[in-house]
Design an enzyme around this catalytic site. Structure first.
Site, PDB file in Angstrom:
ATOM      1  N   ASP A 250      55.197 -53.213  42.449  1.00  0.00           N
ATOM      2  CA  ASP A 250      55.126 -52.284  41.315  1.00  0.00           C
ATOM      3  C   ASP A 250      56.443 -51.510  41.227  1.00  0.00           C
ATOM      4  O   ASP A 250      56.787 -50.747  42.134  1.00  0.00           O
ATOM      5  CB  ASP A 250      53.953 -51.321  41.513  1.00  0.00           C
ATOM      6  CG  ASP A 250      53.664 -50.461  40.284  1.00  0.00           C
ATOM      7  OD1 ASP A 250      54.538 -50.373  39.395  1.00  0.00           O
ATOM      8  OD2 ASP A 250      52.574 -49.877  40.233  1.00  0.00           O
TER       9      ASP A 250
ATOM     10  N   SER B 103      47.051 -45.883  37.079  1.00  0.00           N
ATOM     11  CA  SER B 103      48.256 -45.691  36.281  1.00  0.00           C
ATOM     12  C   SER B 103      48.304 -44.249  35.763  1.00  0.00           C
ATOM     13  O   SER B 103      48.207 -43.306  36.548  1.00  0.00           O
ATOM     14  CB  SER B 103      48.287 -46.716  35.147  1.00  0.00           C
ATOM     15  OG  SER B 103      49.530 -46.721  34.492  1.00  0.00           O
TER      16      SER B 103
ATOM     17  N   HIS C 298      52.723 -53.716  38.488  1.00  0.00           N
ATOM     18  CA  HIS C 298      51.896 -52.561  38.153  1.00  0.00           C
ATOM     19  C   HIS C 298      50.526 -52.964  37.628  1.00  0.00           C
ATOM     20  O   HIS C 298      49.532 -52.283  37.867  1.00  0.00           O
ATOM     21  CB  HIS C 298      52.625 -51.700  37.114  1.00  0.00           C
ATOM     22  CG  HIS C 298      51.886 -50.450  36.759  1.00  0.00           C
ATOM     23  ND1 HIS C 298      51.623 -49.457  37.676  1.00  0.00           N
ATOM     24  CD2 HIS C 298      51.343 -50.035  35.589  1.00  0.00           C
ATOM     25  CE1 HIS C 298      50.963 -48.473  37.097  1.00  0.00           C
ATOM     26  NE2 HIS C 298      50.775 -48.808  35.831  1.00  0.00           N
TER      27      HIS C 298
END
Length: 370
Positions: free
Chosen positions: A316, A149, A349
């Site tokens: 995502d 991330s 995600h």
């Protein structure tokens, strides 16, 4: 507000002054970190993990803290990141409230909290701080730097700004620049916090905490961390069992609403709002195209590693697969043996945190041949 530091956290003092990319400097600053495993005599078995926005340095249980960490299934003896083989370091991001110096820390020049007097924070500042931890531990060259991330951004900045620091790289659900959709979501999150009257231009305390703003910001985040497919599978249109109170005619009615509310309430008092604002904005500012005349692929090609893996989840929406494809393509253009691995995970995600059946083997297989 106070900082939220897990037991067993260790600290590395940054050089003073510590210059910041966008101006200003920190004095007496520190970075929180934890370690697992042992550095071998050759010093060539070290892995650095740089994290997303909210995690602390406690990625997994260790001798200093037996509690499960945020990446417990990935890190430890016999796990994908095998601490019987690797010496692993996880750093808490500069600007956070989990032990590293940030807006919730004391400003040594004033004796009060930094709040909005903290210098403008960039992803590159976090990368430089992580590099200081690596050097402080006596590590000349990392076997691998792993970023997920926001940490995927930090890892790329680290590799670009400090050539030769790592032989290889795993970029998990990360990117080389923020996309408009992600910027828009984070902008709304920051607006929710800033429009809460209790935020008061960053001057709040425990009694006047911007809870409503933080709740809304966290809910927006959680919605984007998972996929529509998972929301449907987990909750469908199931309603709460109890009737809505008459005084709340537009209150919580569906289970998914209750889930978001509970998740948000558990988070809001465990993360400092000003730190959230600073870290969120740093992600929007990050763009490797800035170092290459506006071409992100050329910016990535300036990074020199031997081998790389870019992994992402098909569902995502915050860091979509084309961004991991771009990372692999750019690193390959720079001479790396780089692979892009799209994973068909339904969990959006956050899949790298929960979908170990897919993400675990991908990481393990990459590290096994180093």
């Amino acid at each position: 507000m106070t900082e939220f530091i897990p037991p067993g956290t260790r600290f590395h003092s940054l050089p003073s002054p510590f210059p910041m990319k966008r101006g200003g400097a920190l004095h007496g600053a520190r970075v929180a970190y934890e370690t697992w495993g042992e550095l071998n005599p050759a010093g060539n078995n070290a892995i650095l993990i740089v994290t997303g926005l909210s995690p602390d340095a406690h990625a997994a249980s260790n001798a200093g803290n037996a509690d499960a960490g945020w990446w417990e299934a990935m890190l430890g003896p016999g796990k994908p990141i095998d601490t019987d083989r690797w010496f692993v370091v996880c750093v808490n991001s500069l600007g956070s409230c989990k032990g590293s110096t940030g807006p919730a820390s004391l400003n040594p020049d004033t004796g009060t909290l930094y709040r909005l007097d903290f210098p403008e924070l960039s992803i590159e500042d976090g990368a430089d701080a992580a590099r200081e931890v690596v050097r402080g531990l006596g590590i000349e060259r990392l076997a691998c730097v792993i970023g997920n991330s926001m940490g995927g951004m930090t890892a790329l900045a680290l590799l670009l700004r400090h050539p030769g620091l790592a032989r290889t790289h795993i970029n998990i659900s990360g990117s080389a620049q923020a996309l408009p959709f992600s910027i828009a979501i984070r902008s709304l999150q920051r607006e929710a916090i800033r429009l809460d009257p209790n935020w008061n231009n960053g001057n709040y305390d425990e009694a006047t905490y911007p809870e409503s703003g933080m709740r809304m910001a966290r809910k927006l985040g959680v919605i984007t961390y998972r996929s529509a497919l998972e929301w449907d599978g987990r909750f469908g249109r199931v309603r709460l069992e109890s009737d809505r109170p008459e005084e709340e005619p537009f209150g919580l009615e569906f289970q998914v609403e209750s889930y978001l509310e509970g998740h948000a309430r558990r988070f809001v008092r465990r993360f400092d709002p000003n730190c959230y604002l600073y870290l969120s904005r740093s992600m929007d500012w990050f763009d490797l195209a800035d170092v290459a005349g506006g071409d992100v692929l050329q910016g990535l090609a300036r990074i020199k590693v031997e081998k790389a893996l870019a992994i992402g989840a098909s569902t995502d929406i915050l860091f979509p697969l084309q961004q991991q494809q771009q990372v692999a393509d750019g690193l390959r253009a720079g001479g790396a043996e780089a692979e892009f691995l799209p994973l068909d995970s339904p969990q959006g995600h956050d899949a790298f945190l929960v979908d170990m059946e897919r993400f675990g083997p991908a990481v393990a297989n990459f590290l096994a041949v180093l």
